[in-house]
Write a protein that holds these residues in place. Sequence first.
Motif, PDB file in Angstrom:
ATOM      1  N   LYS A 135       0.791  -1.094   0.144  1.00 29.61           N
ATOM      2  CA  LYS A 135       0.088  -0.119   0.012  1.00 29.61           C
ATOM      3  C   LYS A 135       0.831   1.444   0.034  1.00 29.61           C
ATOM      4  CE  LYS A 135      -3.840  -2.221   2.226  1.00 29.61           C
ATOM      5  NZ  LYS A 135      -5.084  -2.203   3.234  1.00 29.61           N
ATOM      6  N   THR A 136       1.782   1.198  -0.941  1.00 29.00           N
ATOM      7  CA  THR A 136       2.849   2.547  -0.885  1.00 29.00           C
ATOM      8  C   THR A 136       2.836   2.762  -2.338  1.00 29.00           C
ATOM      9  OG1 THR A 136       4.074   1.305   0.671  1.00 29.00           O
ATOM     10  CG2 THR A 136       4.963   3.166  -0.668  1.00 29.00           C
ATOM     11  N   VAL A 137       2.479   4.265  -2.485  1.00 29.72           N
ATOM     12  CA  VAL A 137       2.904   5.228  -3.926  1.00 29.72           C
ATOM     13  C   VAL A 137       4.554   5.537  -3.849  1.00 29.72           C
ATOM     14  CG1 VAL A 137       2.260   7.050  -5.123  1.00 29.72           C
ATOM     15  CG2 VAL A 137       0.437   5.916  -3.642  1.00 29.72           C
ATOM     16  N   ASN A 138       5.113   4.854  -4.983  1.00 28.66           N
ATOM     17  CA  ASN A 138       6.341   5.143  -5.165  1.00 28.66           C
ATOM     18  C   ASN A 138       6.770   5.711  -6.734  1.00 28.66           C
ATOM     19  OD1 ASN A 138       8.850   4.705  -3.731  1.00 28.66           O
ATOM     20  ND2 ASN A 138       8.090   2.670  -3.096  1.00 28.66           N
ATOM     21  N   ALA A 139       7.559   6.703  -6.636  1.00 28.92           N
ATOM     22  CA  ALA A 139       7.777   7.391  -7.977  1.00 28.92           C
ATOM     23  C   ALA A 139       8.697   6.140  -8.815  1.00 28.92           C
ATOM     24  CB  ALA A 139       8.651   8.518  -8.034  1.00 28.92           C
ATOM     25  N   VAL A 140       8.580   6.135 -10.163  1.00 31.72           N
ATOM     26  CA  VAL A 140       9.348   5.106 -10.768  1.00 31.72           C
ATOM     27  C   VAL A 140      10.701   5.667 -11.193  1.00 31.72           C
ATOM     28  CG1 VAL A 140       9.750   4.229 -13.293  1.00 31.72           C
ATOM     29  CG2 VAL A 140       7.542   4.183 -12.396  1.00 31.72           C
ATOM     30  N   SER A 141      11.183   6.901 -10.940  1.00 29.95           N
ATOM     31  CA  SER A 141      12.355   7.420 -11.018  1.00 29.95           C
ATOM     32  C   SER A 141      12.694   8.864 -10.541  1.00 29.95           C
ATOM     33  CB  SER A 141      13.047   7.510 -12.495  1.00 29.95           C
ATOM     34  OG  SER A 141      12.080   8.609 -13.364  1.00 29.95           O
ATOM     35  N   ASP A 142      13.829   9.503 -10.616  1.00 23.99           N
ATOM     36  CA  ASP A 142      13.831  10.686 -10.128  1.00 23.99           C
ATOM     37  C   ASP A 142      13.477  11.919 -10.907  1.00 23.99           C
ATOM     38  OD1 ASP A 142      15.018   9.539  -7.845  1.00 23.99           O
ATOM     39  OD2 ASP A 142      17.061  10.002  -8.259  1.00 23.99           O
ATOM     40  N   THR A 143      13.078  11.286 -12.060  1.00 29.00           N
ATOM     41  CA  THR A 143      12.738  12.513 -13.032  1.00 29.00           C
ATOM     42  C   THR A 143      11.289  12.574 -13.559  1.00 29.00           C
ATOM     43  OG1 THR A 143      13.186  10.908 -14.744  1.00 29.00           O
ATOM     44  CG2 THR A 143      14.805  12.365 -14.255  1.00 29.00           C
ATOM     45  N   ARG A 151       1.949  15.011 -12.166  1.00 31.17           N
ATOM     46  CA  ARG A 151       2.129  13.585 -11.440  1.00 31.17           C
ATOM     47  C   ARG A 151       2.380  14.194  -9.961  1.00 31.17           C
ATOM     48  NH1 ARG A 151       6.459  10.898 -15.732  1.00 31.17           N
ATOM     49  NH2 ARG A 151       4.782  10.184 -17.138  1.00 31.17           N
ATOM     50  N   MET A 152       2.793  15.123  -9.524  1.00 29.00           N
ATOM     51  CA  MET A 152       2.978  15.426  -7.974  1.00 29.00           C
ATOM     52  C   MET A 152       1.552  15.230  -7.224  1.00 29.00           C
ATOM     53  SD  MET A 152       6.104  18.366  -7.728  1.00 29.00           S
ATOM     54  CE  MET A 152       5.547  19.252  -9.105  1.00 29.00           C
ATOM     55  N   LEU A 153       0.440  16.086  -8.108  1.00 29.81           N
ATOM     56  CA  LEU A 153      -0.713  16.006  -7.583  1.00 29.81           C
ATOM     57  C   LEU A 153      -1.057  14.633  -7.540  1.00 29.81           C
ATOM     58  CD1 LEU A 153      -2.425  19.484  -8.285  1.00 29.81           C
ATOM     59  CD2 LEU A 153      -2.433  18.391  -5.909  1.00 29.81           C
ATOM     60  N   ARG A 154      -0.917  13.940  -8.590  1.00 30.21           N
ATOM     61  CA  ARG A 154      -1.602  12.514  -8.842  1.00 30.21           C
ATOM     62  C   ARG A 154      -1.165  11.583  -7.983  1.00 30.21           C
ATOM     63  NH1 ARG A 154      -0.037  11.335 -14.357  1.00 30.21           N
ATOM     64  NH2 ARG A 154      -1.799  13.089 -14.900  1.00 30.21           N
ATOM     65  N   CYS A 155       0.058  11.743  -7.400  1.00 27.57           N
ATOM     66  CA  CYS A 155       0.679  10.883  -6.250  1.00 27.57           C
ATOM     67  C   CYS A 155      -0.123  10.966  -5.029  1.00 27.57           C
ATOM     68  CB  CYS A 155       1.950  10.872  -6.020  1.00 27.57           C
ATOM     69  SG  CYS A 155       2.586  12.120  -4.887  1.00 27.57           S
ATOM     70  N   SER A 160      -4.598   9.011  -1.637  1.00 25.11           N
ATOM     71  CA  SER A 160      -6.062   9.439  -0.993  1.00 25.11           C
ATOM     72  C   SER A 160      -7.074   8.566  -1.393  1.00 25.11           C
ATOM     73  CB  SER A 160      -6.460  10.887  -1.166  1.00 25.11           C
ATOM     74  OG  SER A 160      -6.878  10.903  -2.672  1.00 25.11           O
ATOM     75  N   GLU A 161      -7.427   8.141  -2.655  1.00 27.38           N
ATOM     76  CA  GLU A 161      -8.330   7.266  -3.025  1.00 27.38           C
ATOM     77  C   GLU A 161      -8.128   6.116  -2.547  1.00 27.38           C
ATOM     78  OE1 GLU A 161      -9.780   9.710  -7.273  1.00 27.38           O
ATOM     79  OE2 GLU A 161      -8.425   7.899  -7.347  1.00 27.38           O
ATOM     80  N   LEU A 162      -6.692   5.388  -2.516  1.00 27.79           N
ATOM     81  CA  LEU A 162      -6.915   3.908  -1.994  1.00 27.79           C
ATOM     82  C   LEU A 162      -6.480   3.689  -0.776  1.00 27.79           C
ATOM     83  CD1 LEU A 162      -4.518   2.958  -5.298  1.00 27.79           C
ATOM     84  CD2 LEU A 162      -6.972   2.306  -4.696  1.00 27.79           C
ATOM     85  N   ASN A 163      -6.332   5.112  -0.041  1.00 26.09           N
ATOM     86  CA  ASN A 163      -5.827   5.030   1.443  1.00 26.09           C
ATOM     87  C   ASN A 163      -4.377   4.547   1.545  1.00 26.09           C
ATOM     88  OD1 ASN A 163      -6.068   5.646   4.266  1.00 26.09           O
ATOM     89  ND2 ASN A 163      -6.991   3.972   4.891  1.00 26.09           N
ATOM     90  N   PHE A 164      -3.457   4.744   0.684  1.00 19.52           N
ATOM     91  CA  PHE A 164      -1.933   4.212   0.669  1.00 19.52           C
ATOM     92  C   PHE A 164      -1.309   5.353   1.296  1.00 19.52           C
ATOM     93  CE2 PHE A 164      -1.683   0.964  -2.988  1.00 19.52           C
ATOM     94  CZ  PHE A 164      -2.809   0.147  -2.628  1.00 19.52           C
ATOM     95  N   THR A 165       0.098   4.821   1.835  1.00 21.23           N
ATOM     96  CA  THR A 165       1.096   5.766   2.114  1.00 21.23           C
ATOM     97  C   THR A 165       1.870   6.331   0.842  1.00 21.23           C
ATOM     98  OG1 THR A 165       2.546   3.964   2.827  1.00 21.23           O
ATOM     99  CG2 THR A 165       1.166   5.157   4.152  1.00 21.23           C
ATOM    100  N   ILE A 166       2.540   7.469   0.849  1.00 18.20           N
ATOM    101  CA  ILE A 166       3.483   7.845  -0.107  1.00 18.20           C
ATOM    102  C   ILE A 166       5.108   7.731   0.450  1.00 18.20           C
ATOM    103  CG2 ILE A 166       4.374   9.855  -1.503  1.00 18.20           C
ATOM    104  CD1 ILE A 166       1.500  11.060  -1.317  1.00 18.20           C
ATOM    105  N   SER A 167       5.660   7.169  -0.203  1.00 20.98           N
ATOM    106  CA  SER A 167       7.236   6.615   0.178  1.00 20.98           C
ATOM    107  C   SER A 167       7.856   8.093   0.657  1.00 20.98           C
ATOM    108  CB  SER A 167       7.875   5.948  -0.570  1.00 20.98           C
ATOM    109  OG  SER A 167       8.197   6.618  -1.864  1.00 20.98           O
ATOM    110  N   LYS A 168       8.934   7.890   1.481  1.00 13.56           N
ATOM    111  CA  LYS A 168       9.752   8.942   1.854  1.00 13.56           C
ATOM    112  C   LYS A 168      10.498   9.505   0.608  1.00 13.56           C
ATOM    113  CE  LYS A 168      10.131   7.862   6.629  1.00 13.56           C
ATOM    114  NZ  LYS A 168      11.166   7.689   7.785  1.00 13.56           N
ATOM    115  N   LYS A 169      10.993   8.719  -0.127  1.00 12.67           N
ATOM    116  CA  LYS A 169      11.697   9.088  -1.331  1.00 12.67           C
ATOM    117  C   LYS A 169      10.855   9.969  -2.038  1.00 12.67           C
ATOM    118  CE  LYS A 169      14.473   7.344  -5.042  1.00 12.67           C
ATOM    119  NZ  LYS A 169      14.925   6.444  -5.873  1.00 12.67           N
ATOM    120  N   THR A 170       9.562   9.567  -2.371  1.00 10.25           N
ATOM    121  CA  THR A 170       8.749  10.433  -3.388  1.00 10.25           C
ATOM    122  C   THR A 170       8.291  11.635  -2.847  1.00 10.25           C
ATOM    123  OG1 THR A 170       7.943   8.329  -4.197  1.00 10.25           O
ATOM    124  CG2 THR A 170       6.545  10.097  -4.571  1.00 10.25           C
TER     125      THR A 170
END
Length: 253
Positions: A135-143, A151-155, A160-170
């Motif tokens: 249940k984590t949202v992770n960016a594919v790459s640094d770019t 995409r920043m808003l999309r994460c 929010s829709e899936l009730n997931f956490t966003i990784s610290k890196k993202t």
Amino acid sequence: MEKIIKKIRLVAEKADTGVFIVGGYMRDFLLNKKSYDMDICVSKYAENFAKKLAKNMDGKFIILDPANENYRVALLKDESLKYIDVSGMKGKNIKEDLKKRDFTLNALAVSINHFYDIKNNIIDLFKGYDDLKNKTVNAVSDTVFKQDPVRMLRCFRIASELNFTISKKTLSLVKKNAGLIKKAAPEMIKNEFFRVLSSNNSVNYIELMDECGLLENIFPVITEMKKSARKFYYHPKGLFQHTMLTLDSLEKI
């Protein structure tokens, strides 16, 4: 769905193009969620493929973004799906295409020929299936945010829709690139932001946006809200804290 898959395969054979199911449909399938739209990526002839698919399925062909080969087939008579989004492959093959996608949980694909055995035939370069299970949202790459700032808003919207956490890196990447959101189309910002507000726990994700500096780049007035009217409110952070508490209360109501 069987009829839809047969028709997609038939059009793919006639158009001589490879077809892969990607993105949100894959994510929803693996989460056992009902999905009313399907994203497919074709190896070539995206526009021609979408036109033929629309004709074959008695649907409507819609041009979304011709420069990036994005088209939509609106299914007017089908109940299992509302539309099929067709995109041209970015790169020489599906693996190159997945490398250019936004988040690992969206960078999943399967050939249309393996639709009935998706779990055993997933193309997963970035451990997106693991992120789904965690249940984590992770960016594919640094770019990813430089390629498309919205995409920043999309994460936050996906989380929010899936009730997931966003990784610290993202989150760190959002903080680093927050100023780029000003380059995004206003209607795209509105659409993603309103979908965050539509979730049941938007206040937590909006607070995260603020911590990353994204919120103030969308609404510059927030900078003034944080500075002003402190003596008129009980809250140490003044008008902005008052506003966030109002949103929190509104959600509870």
